[in-house]
Design an enzyme around this catalytic site. Structure first.
Site, mmCIF file in Angstrom:
data_model
loop_
_atom_site.group_PDB
_atom_site.id
_atom_site.type_symbol
_atom_site.label_atom_id
_atom_site.label_comp_id
_atom_site.label_asym_id
_atom_site.label_seq_id
_atom_site.Cartn_x
_atom_site.Cartn_y
_atom_site.Cartn_z
ATOM 1 N N ASP A 61 0.847 -1.198 0.000
ATOM 2 C CA ASP A 61 0.000 0.000 0.000
ATOM 3 C C ASP A 61 0.880 1.246 0.000
ATOM 4 O O ASP A 61 1.127 1.845 1.039
ATOM 5 C CB ASP A 61 -0.911 -0.033 1.226
ATOM 6 N N MET A 62 1.326 1.655 -1.184
ATOM 7 C CA MET A 62 2.241 2.792 -1.297
ATOM 8 C C MET A 62 1.554 4.077 -1.735
ATOM 9 O O MET A 62 2.108 5.154 -1.577
ATOM 10 C CB MET A 62 3.379 2.464 -2.261
ATOM 11 N N LYS A 63 0.375 3.977 -2.319
ATOM 12 C CA LYS A 63 -0.360 5.168 -2.771
ATOM 13 C C LYS A 63 0.542 6.086 -3.598
ATOM 14 O O LYS A 63 0.635 7.292 -3.350
ATOM 15 C CB LYS A 63 -0.958 5.918 -1.584
ATOM 16 N N ILE A 67 4.977 12.208 -11.217
ATOM 17 C CA ILE A 67 4.883 12.316 -12.667
ATOM 18 C C ILE A 67 4.901 10.914 -13.266
ATOM 19 O O ILE A 67 5.379 9.955 -12.650
ATOM 20 C CB ILE A 67 6.020 13.174 -13.242
ATOM 21 N N SER A 68 4.395 10.800 -14.472
ATOM 22 C CA SER A 68 4.192 9.486 -15.087
ATOM 23 C C SER A 68 5.462 8.659 -15.155
ATOM 24 O O SER A 68 5.466 7.465 -14.825
ATOM 25 C CB SER A 68 3.607 9.659 -16.491
ATOM 26 N N THR A 70 8.142 8.709 -13.359
ATOM 27 C CA THR A 70 8.587 8.249 -12.040
ATOM 28 C C THR A 70 7.706 7.115 -11.533
ATOM 29 O O THR A 70 8.204 6.120 -10.987
ATOM 30 C CB THR A 70 8.576 9.415 -11.040
ATOM 31 N N GLY A 208 -6.775 -4.257 10.471
ATOM 32 C CA GLY A 208 -5.472 -4.157 11.116
ATOM 33 C C GLY A 208 -5.551 -4.272 12.615
ATOM 34 O O GLY A 208 -5.495 -5.353 13.183
#
Length: 229
Positions: A61-63, A67-68, A70, A208
């Site tokens: 879960d990095m969200k 920019i595209s 990256t 959790g």
């Protein structure tokens, strides 16, 4: 027996505690979420160990939001860990870039709609345009699906509405903000019980603290699974 509709959030400080919790849960849990907090404490190493050595499914879960170029590069690197799910923000350019980065892998790209910890007052504080929460989530989910997202993250309150979208056919809905009956809501504002979330259209639920803060985490996980329809 485990049920992979339940994803347990390993929101503990480091790999040592994460592995200890996974050991306590044993075969009662087959799917884990690793978030940003754990990533700074060796989360990718934990993901790899749980996946490769223990046969668990992994939701990272990095969200991601950048920019595209990256986002595409980041997802390409992360996909090498054979992740099952990876989150990005739901902006179409981000979703398209993530799908490019995940090409050739089995990693599913899930788009965040609106965080389950937010309500309309929070959106006003962030200067997000006026509108009902359901309408905003539906709009973001639809755009993410059109951009190629394999699924979306939404609160249980929006699952039924998202499932009814034509673009949602064959796509995943994963719902945090799930609390077993009697559990504290914590920092979540748009919540539901496990049974209600699945009944309303979620494919997977994320739980959790009600599990890992329980005196018997394994029993707590088994109770959640027993409550699923």
């Amino acid at each position: 027996m485990s049920d992979d509709r339940l994803i347990v959030a390993l929101d503990v400080p480091n790999v040592v505690q994460g592995l200890a919790l996974a050991e306590k849960l044993g075969d009662a849990v087959s799917f884990y979420k690793i978030g940003l907090g754990m990533l700074t404490g060796g989360g990718l190493a934990l993901a790899n160990e749980l996946k490769q050595d223990h046969g668990k499914r992994i939701f990272l879960d990095m969200k991601l939001f950048d920019i595209s170029a990256t986002v595409e590069a980041a997802v390409r690197g992360l996909a090498q860990f054979n992740l099952d799910f990876l989150t990005v923000h739901g902006d179409p350019h981000v979703v398209r870039a993530a799908k490019e980065g995940a090409a050739g892998s089995d990693t599913k790209i899930l788009a965040v709609t609106i965080l389950t910890s937010l309500d309309r007052t929070d959106l006003d504080d962030c200067l997000i345009r006026d509108g009902e929460m359901l309408d905003l989530v539906a709009e973001r989910a639809g755009r993410a699906f059109e951009a190629g997202a394999d699924g979306v993250i939404s609160s249980p309150h929006e699952a039924t509405m998202i499932r009814a979208l034509p673009e949602a056919k064959g796509r995943l809905i994963v719902t945090p903000g799930v609390r077993p009956t009697g559990s504290a809501s914590g920092d979540q504002k748009r919540i539901a019980t496990p049974r209600q979330a699945i009944a309303d259209g979620a494919d997977h639920i994320v739980v959790g603290r009600p599990i890992w803060q329980h005196q018997d985490p394994r029993a707590a996980a088994q109770m959640v699974v027993a409550d699923l329809p």
